[in-house]
Design a protein around this motif. Structure first.
Motif, mmCIF file in Angstrom:
data_model
loop_
_atom_site.group_PDB
_atom_site.id
_atom_site.type_symbol
_atom_site.label_atom_id
_atom_site.label_comp_id
_atom_site.label_asym_id
_atom_site.label_seq_id
_atom_site.Cartn_x
_atom_site.Cartn_y
_atom_site.Cartn_z
ATOM 1 N N SER A 11 -5.084 -4.615 8.722
ATOM 2 C CA SER A 11 -5.231 -3.282 9.327
ATOM 3 C C SER A 11 -5.952 -2.332 8.372
ATOM 4 O O SER A 11 -5.357 -1.415 7.799
ATOM 5 C CB SER A 11 -3.849 -2.744 9.716
ATOM 6 O OG SER A 11 -3.210 -3.636 10.589
ATOM 7 N N GLU A 12 -7.256 -2.557 8.209
ATOM 8 C CA GLU A 12 -8.045 -1.818 7.221
ATOM 9 C C GLU A 12 -8.042 -0.304 7.456
ATOM 10 O O GLU A 12 -7.978 0.473 6.513
ATOM 11 C CB GLU A 12 -9.473 -2.353 7.167
ATOM 12 C CG GLU A 12 -9.592 -3.718 6.520
ATOM 13 C CD GLU A 12 -9.060 -3.768 5.094
ATOM 14 O OE1 GLU A 12 -9.264 -2.795 4.332
ATOM 15 O OE2 GLU A 12 -8.434 -4.784 4.740
ATOM 16 N N GLY A 13 -8.138 0.125 8.700
ATOM 17 C CA GLY A 13 -8.115 1.561 8.984
ATOM 18 C C GLY A 13 -6.804 2.195 8.545
ATOM 19 O O GLY A 13 -6.789 3.275 7.938
ATOM 20 N N ASN A 14 -5.699 1.521 8.822
ATOM 21 C CA ASN A 14 -4.392 2.028 8.399
ATOM 22 C C ASN A 14 -4.305 2.088 6.880
ATOM 23 O O ASN A 14 -3.853 3.082 6.305
ATOM 24 C CB ASN A 14 -3.264 1.138 8.930
ATOM 25 C CG ASN A 14 -3.189 1.100 10.429
ATOM 26 O OD1 ASN A 14 -3.837 1.877 11.123
ATOM 27 N ND2 ASN A 14 -2.402 0.175 10.955
ATOM 28 N N LEU A 15 -4.726 1.011 6.235
ATOM 29 C CA LEU A 15 -4.677 0.957 4.772
ATOM 30 C C LEU A 15 -5.521 2.077 4.153
ATOM 31 O O LEU A 15 -5.101 2.706 3.180
ATOM 32 C CB LEU A 15 -5.136 -0.411 4.269
ATOM 33 C CG LEU A 15 -4.142 -1.545 4.540
ATOM 34 C CD1 LEU A 15 -4.817 -2.900 4.351
ATOM 35 C CD2 LEU A 15 -2.927 -1.406 3.644
ATOM 36 N N ARG A 16 -6.704 2.328 4.722
ATOM 37 C CA ARG A 16 -7.563 3.414 4.224
ATOM 38 C C ARG A 16 -6.842 4.753 4.306
ATOM 39 O O ARG A 16 -6.837 5.529 3.350
ATOM 40 C CB ARG A 16 -8.860 3.479 5.031
ATOM 41 C CG ARG A 16 -10.074 3.009 4.300
ATOM 42 C CD ARG A 16 -11.384 3.286 5.016
ATOM 43 N NE ARG A 16 -11.383 3.106 6.464
ATOM 44 C CZ ARG A 16 -11.534 1.940 7.079
ATOM 45 N NH1 ARG A 16 -11.702 0.844 6.378
ATOM 46 N NH2 ARG A 16 -11.545 1.878 8.394
ATOM 47 N N LEU A 17 -6.231 5.038 5.463
ATOM 48 C CA LEU A 17 -5.506 6.298 5.634
ATOM 49 C C LEU A 17 -4.368 6.409 4.623
ATOM 50 O O LEU A 17 -4.238 7.429 3.935
ATOM 51 C CB LEU A 17 -4.945 6.416 7.056
ATOM 52 C CG LEU A 17 -3.937 7.560 7.261
ATOM 53 C CD1 LEU A 17 -4.583 8.919 7.036
ATOM 54 C CD2 LEU A 17 -3.304 7.478 8.637
ATOM 55 N N TYR A 18 -3.550 5.379 4.528
ATOM 56 C CA TYR A 18 -2.387 5.461 3.638
ATOM 57 C C TYR A 18 -2.794 5.639 2.182
ATOM 58 O O TYR A 18 -2.200 6.426 1.456
ATOM 59 C CB TYR A 18 -1.507 4.221 3.809
ATOM 60 C CG TYR A 18 -0.965 4.061 5.211
ATOM 61 C CD1 TYR A 18 -0.606 5.168 5.976
ATOM 62 C CD2 TYR A 18 -0.836 2.814 5.785
ATOM 63 C CE1 TYR A 18 -0.129 5.033 7.265
ATOM 64 C CE2 TYR A 18 -0.350 2.662 7.077
ATOM 65 C CZ TYR A 18 0.005 3.781 7.809
ATOM 66 O OH TYR A 18 0.488 3.640 9.082
ATOM 67 N N ARG A 19 -3.839 4.956 1.763
ATOM 68 C CA ARG A 19 -4.309 5.111 0.379
ATOM 69 C C ARG A 19 -4.909 6.499 0.161
ATOM 70 O O ARG A 19 -4.720 7.100 -0.900
ATOM 71 C CB ARG A 19 -5.287 4.002 0.034
ATOM 72 C CG ARG A 19 -4.577 2.659 -0.084
ATOM 73 C CD ARG A 19 -5.498 1.508 -0.395
ATOM 74 N NE ARG A 19 -4.711 0.292 -0.569
ATOM 75 C CZ ARG A 19 -5.015 -0.877 -0.014
ATOM 76 N NH1 ARG A 19 -6.119 -1.007 0.703
ATOM 77 N NH2 ARG A 19 -4.251 -1.928 -0.213
ATOM 78 N N LYS A 20 -5.593 7.007 1.155
ATOM 79 C CA LYS A 20 -6.200 8.340 1.059
ATOM 80 C C LYS A 20 -5.142 9.423 0.856
ATOM 81 O O LYS A 20 -5.387 10.408 0.153
ATOM 82 C CB LYS A 20 -7.007 8.622 2.333
ATOM 83 C CG LYS A 20 -7.728 9.945 2.335
ATOM 84 C CD LYS A 20 -8.541 10.092 3.614
ATOM 85 C CE LYS A 20 -9.171 11.467 3.704
ATOM 86 N NZ LYS A 20 -9.902 11.638 4.967
ATOM 87 N N VAL A 21 -3.963 9.241 1.447
ATOM 88 C CA VAL A 21 -2.906 10.252 1.313
ATOM 89 C C VAL A 21 -1.897 9.909 0.219
ATOM 90 O O VAL A 21 -0.825 10.499 0.149
ATOM 91 C CB VAL A 21 -2.187 10.535 2.658
ATOM 92 C CG1 VAL A 21 -3.167 11.097 3.677
ATOM 93 C CG2 VAL A 21 -1.474 9.304 3.197
#
Length: 165
Positions: free
Chosen positions: A125-135
């Motif tokens: 789930s790359e989109g989810n991982l990107r969001l979580y890492r961004k925050v």
């Protein structure tokens, strides 16, 4: 668009909209893993109703429509488990997911004493991982979901929160 998205605590009146939204939003995750029995798709309406009554549940609204939701609960180790973050597919990519996360984290820290936050997402789930890492979330391990999907476990420490969500 004309209306702004508002974030607030979920009420019993939101349960059916949350349930339907969750079913819609997690279709893409199910397709990603070829598994349409993932937990968010088999959760019952009564189970969602219990979570809204007992846990920390926030919704994003556009007018009267629930277009996003997230849930959290403090676990035995003092961490807050964040789950079922979803935003209507037509409104993804506009910061609503991050706003929902911030609202849940703030409430879990300030009202329920959480010292850190933990969440799980599928390993593809790359989109989810990107969001979580961004925050601010960092990978701390892996696990397997009850549905058999390999998961990445992420955490972040609680910090001071602004009162605006």
């Amino acid at each position: 668009m004309g209306m702004s998205v508002t974030i607030s605590e979920a009420t019993d009146q939101d349960v059916e909209q949350i349930f339907k939204l969750q079913y819609l939003c997690f279709q893409s995750e199910a397709a990603l893993y070829g598994n349409y029995r993932i937990d968010p798709l088999v959760q019952t309406l009564d189970s969602v109703r219990r979570e809204v009554a007992e846990d920390c549940v926030f919704v994003a609204r556009l007018g009267d429509e629930v277009i996003g939701s997230v849930r959290g609960a403090v676990t035995e180790d003092g961490a807050a488990s964040i789950a079922r973050l979803c935003v209507h597919p037509r409104l993804q990519g506009h910061g609503i997911g991050a706003r929902l996360l911030r609202a849940a984290e703030s409430a879990l820290a300030e009202q329920r004493g959480a010292k850190k936050f933990r969440l799980h997402t599928g390993h593809r789930s790359e989109g989810n991982l990107r969001l979580y890492r961004k925050v601010g979330y960092e990978t701390v391990g892996t696990s397997e979901g009850t549905d058999g999907v390999p998961m990445i476990v992420l955490e972040k420490q609680a910090g001071p929160y602004a009162t605006t969500a």
